[in-house]
Write an enzyme that holds these catalytic residues in place. Structure first.
Site, PDB file in Angstrom:
ATOM      1  N   GLY A  39       0.769  -1.239   0.000  1.00  0.00           N
ATOM      2  CA  GLY A  39       0.000   0.000   0.000  1.00  0.00           C
ATOM      3  C   GLY A  39       0.803   1.293   0.000  1.00  0.00           C
ATOM      4  CG  ASP A  73      -2.101  -7.129  -4.505  1.00  0.00           C
ATOM      5  OD1 ASP A  73      -1.200  -6.321  -4.797  1.00  0.00           O
ATOM      6  OD2 ASP A  73      -1.875  -8.351  -4.312  1.00  0.00           O
ATOM      7  CG  ASP A 101      -5.238 -13.423 -11.279  1.00  0.00           C
ATOM      8  OD1 ASP A 101      -4.772 -12.553 -12.046  1.00  0.00           O
ATOM      9  OD2 ASP A 101      -4.765 -14.561 -11.187  1.00  0.00           O
ATOM     10  CG  ASP A 111       4.384  -1.169  -8.184  1.00  0.00           C
ATOM     11  OD1 ASP A 111       5.321  -1.302  -8.988  1.00  0.00           O
ATOM     12  OD2 ASP A 111       4.556  -1.153  -6.945  1.00  0.00           O
ATOM     13  CE  LYS A 157       6.720  -3.591 -10.821  1.00  0.00           C
ATOM     14  NZ  LYS A 157       7.000  -3.584  -9.364  1.00  0.00           N
TER      15      LYS A 157
END
Ligand code: SAM
Length: 216
Positions: free
Chosen positions: A56, A76, A93, A118, A158
């Site tokens: 977090g 998440d 997921d 991320d 990312k």
């Protein structure tokens, strides 16, 4: 890397220590702070989607930045330690076919202003496998953005540096007002190939078409 070595590395990491001192759940907070200082991707009152939100660090920065008029939908496999009134958590997921629609519903059927991903796979230690898995998760984040991110919105995703990435960037370039690569200070210290693609001002309705085929 053994767990003992990973823990020792983490203890000696100044970004990890700084996060502990300043009350952030993870050092990843400083990655988003760096991107935010450079490009101001999130504004007060925004609707934000955060993929890969545990524990977090970034989530706490997003929650503070959007303030009480904004909302963050966090996704998440694990429930983040960070909680706030303006955060809704979906334990799922990102590869689940229903994920984009569950996110949209959590946003109150409004499309978001910003999507941050991320998400990282569990690392195998085999570089090519880890880089490929990260690439596919980045493409999945772009697929989700086709459903949940409004035109004019921003995204931060990312990736690891790899030979397929320039092909993806070439395709994405026309879909955003501008697209930049950002390497953040916590990543520089670790000497990793991690980078974030930052897309400002989504122009096209769909941005992910054909991307998965480009890397197979
Ligand atoms: C680097 S951590 C995220 C750190 C976080 N953004 C922060 O600021 O503290 C990567 C996260 O991706 C999550 N993840 C990996 N694969 C996932 C998947 N398929 N669906 C949802 N989350 C996933 C992991 O559970 C992990 O919490």
């Amino acid at each position: 890397m053994t767990k003992a070595r990973w823990l020792a590395e983490r203890r000696s990491d100044p970004w990890h220590r700084k996060a502990k001192e300043e009350g952030y759940p993870s050092r990843a907070a400083y990655k988003l702070i760096h991107i935010q200082q450079k490009y101001r991707v999130i504004r007060r009152g925004d609707l934000v989607v955060d993929l890969g939100s545990w524990p977090g660090g970034m989530l706490s920065v997003e929650s503070q930045t959007v303030g009480p008029e904004g909302l963050v939908v966090a996704v998440d496999l694990r429930e983040p330690a960070f909680k706030a009134e303006n955060v809704v958590f979906l334990q799922m997921d990102v590869n689940d076919a229903e994920a984009p629609f569950a996110i949209l519903s959590a946003l109150g059927n409004r499309r978001c202003d910003v999507l941050i991903s991320d998400v990282s796979p569990r690392f195998t230690g085999v570089r090519d496998v880890d880089v490929f898995n990260q690439l596919m998760l980045g493409i999945r984040a772009l697929e989700i953005s086709d459903v949940v991110l409004r035109r004019g919105g921003n995204l931060v995703i990312k990736f690891f540096e790899c030979e397929e990435l320039p092909r993806i960037e070439r395709r994405l370039r026309g879909s955003f007002r501008f697209l930049k690569r950002v390497i953040t200070p916590p990543t520089l210290r670790k000497n990793s190939s991690e980078l974030f693609l930052v897309g400002i001002g989504k122009l096209a309705e769909r941005v992910s078409d054909g991307l998965a085929e480009l890397v197979r």
